[in-house]
Write an enzyme that holds these catalytic residues in place. Sequence first.
Site, short mmCIF file in Angstrom:
data_model
loop_
_atom_site.label_atom_id
_atom_site.label_comp_id
_atom_site.label_asym_id
_atom_site.label_seq_id
_atom_site.Cartn_x
_atom_site.Cartn_y
_atom_site.Cartn_z
CG HIS A 205 -2.01 0.98 1.22
ND1 HIS A 205 -1.98 2.12 2.01
CD2 HIS A 205 -3.17 1.04 0.53
CE1 HIS A 205 -3.07 2.83 1.80
NE2 HIS A 205 -3.82 2.20 0.90
CE LYS A 207 -1.86 5.31 -1.57
NZ LYS A 207 -1.75 3.95 -1.00
CG HIS A 455 -7.40 8.50 -1.25
ND1 HIS A 455 -6.07 8.23 -1.53
CD2 HIS A 455 -7.98 7.29 -1.05
CE1 HIS A 455 -5.87 6.92 -1.51
NE2 HIS A 455 -7.00 6.32 -1.21
CE LYS A 457 -3.86 7.39 2.41
NZ LYS A 457 -4.51 7.28 1.07
#
Length: 570
Positions: A205, A207, A455, A457
């Site tokens: 996950h 990025k 989106h 975090k």
Amino acid sequence: MTSDDEDEELRRAIALSLQDVHGSPLPSDNMASRDVNKSNVNNNTANGKKESAAMIQYGASQASAPHKRRHSSSTISIESDDAGSKKQKLDLEDRKSSPARPDAPPPFPNVRGLLRKTWVFGQPRDNDIKIEEVLRPSDLRLAVLSAFQWDMEWILNKVKPTTKLVFVMEAKEEEVRKQWRTDADHYKNLVLCFPPMPGQVNRMHSKLMLLSFENWIRVVIPTANLVPYDWGESANPNNRVSGVMENSLFLIDLPRRSDGKLTARKDLTDFGRELLSFCESSTFPPYVIDGLLKFDYTNTKHIQFVHSVGGSHIVGPAETGLFGLSRSVRNLGMEVERRKALFVQPSTAKGSEVHVDYATASLGALNYPFISTFYDALLGREVKQPTKGATSNPIQLLKRVFRIFFPTYDTVATSTKGTDSGGTIFLMSKWWNADTFPKELMRDHVSRRAGILSHSKMILVRHVSVASQGDASSSRGAGSIDPAYLYVGSHNLSESAWGKLVTDRATKKLKINCANWECGVIFRIASPEQKGEELDFALCEGGSLDSIPWELPGRPYENHRPWFCMEDFP
């Protein structure tokens, strides 16, 4: 609910929801061809619905994709004929709305770091950034790109055909990896990398972008995946009214060493050391690892790279997940005891409390013991395995200081594109309805840009005067003694992302099981009231409370309920 159960639910939910996030099939990621006029039919189904392999990487579900069609991804589209020759075509209308690079940029402008929200089509430009401005394709020589969801055609169109590429992707099964490598052989400049995913590891996950230019490298930690939707664009050429999703990113530009030598590992900053360690654990190609040592990390002393390395780790030899977070907070000088000693003033003799605002796009099966342990890590405290059902901090304290920002159903439904836009915002109703879920901590996640969903975090951690509790979560820091620090990265709020603490059966030692690969960065930020000698630390551009992209203090849920992807997505 175990983290394995969370992973399986998430796998099913995203496979269902991402089939048509934009109201039309997305371009294929079949790397054997970049001809937008050809199509591949995806016969894989999940609960009777087609999965979009162009949007998501899942191991066995990566073999094929839905119909390809031309999309409004802006700038350059690259077509390949059967002989493999490449033609570049410029869409002038899209070029006007999304320039490939800023006008006359300096060689490496962001030497102290930059915090930005992503550009969204149809929204005024205000301290935002486009993917073209991140990539700077005209000058880009090598791009190492890591993401969970991909639109291959879209991202390949964003760079020149001569740019060397390394794609870091999820593929758990060896058969799937072999197929991807076979497809990638068509492109001499493309190398694929698959981080190890043994046993319980279910998500790659993280990025991350490593963008190499002639005399410098750009390190980017975004919250966005490599899909147009996450970068404010639309995959549907017939719907260009507005984008709907925002993300955030941190980037920093590092100069190449003038002496041509490699930086000794012992001389790396904390940021450089942990970045290198994470890339090695992810099995990046050796030339990428060696290349990272060719740059000067002096200007990263004020930031920390945090990560979750997929797998099971005995605490001590390898600090990652919650343990790595706690260590990074201490390395940043932001552990709670030190900050309280520095910032308690006579007028606030009762001291301060550390408040946490966590904006997340996905939530796991949360409970107060996990929240309490995570809170300790954010304060730089020693992370300990909680006694079953117990918490290391009083629940009443957590209710007062810890806030979780996640959108309500109404916020998604009234966004620019309504419920069609909620396919990547995830929470299961059965987790929410469990007696152990910390509902009291929830706040509505509302972007400061009207009609836009998030989106991102991000975690805002700050010390707040006990005497100013009424202002503790104000949007401009009233009541804050020190805003402390900000996290930006790929970690959602779940045990899968940050790790689950368990006792190793064989050694009886404490270990952490990380079901996901994740990465992010933490750095100090300033409040509007701080100035002069108080700012004795290095700040990145945008490093202040004014850069927080969502509304604070946030509306309590009260009679509202969260957005449930599985139930609410059309």
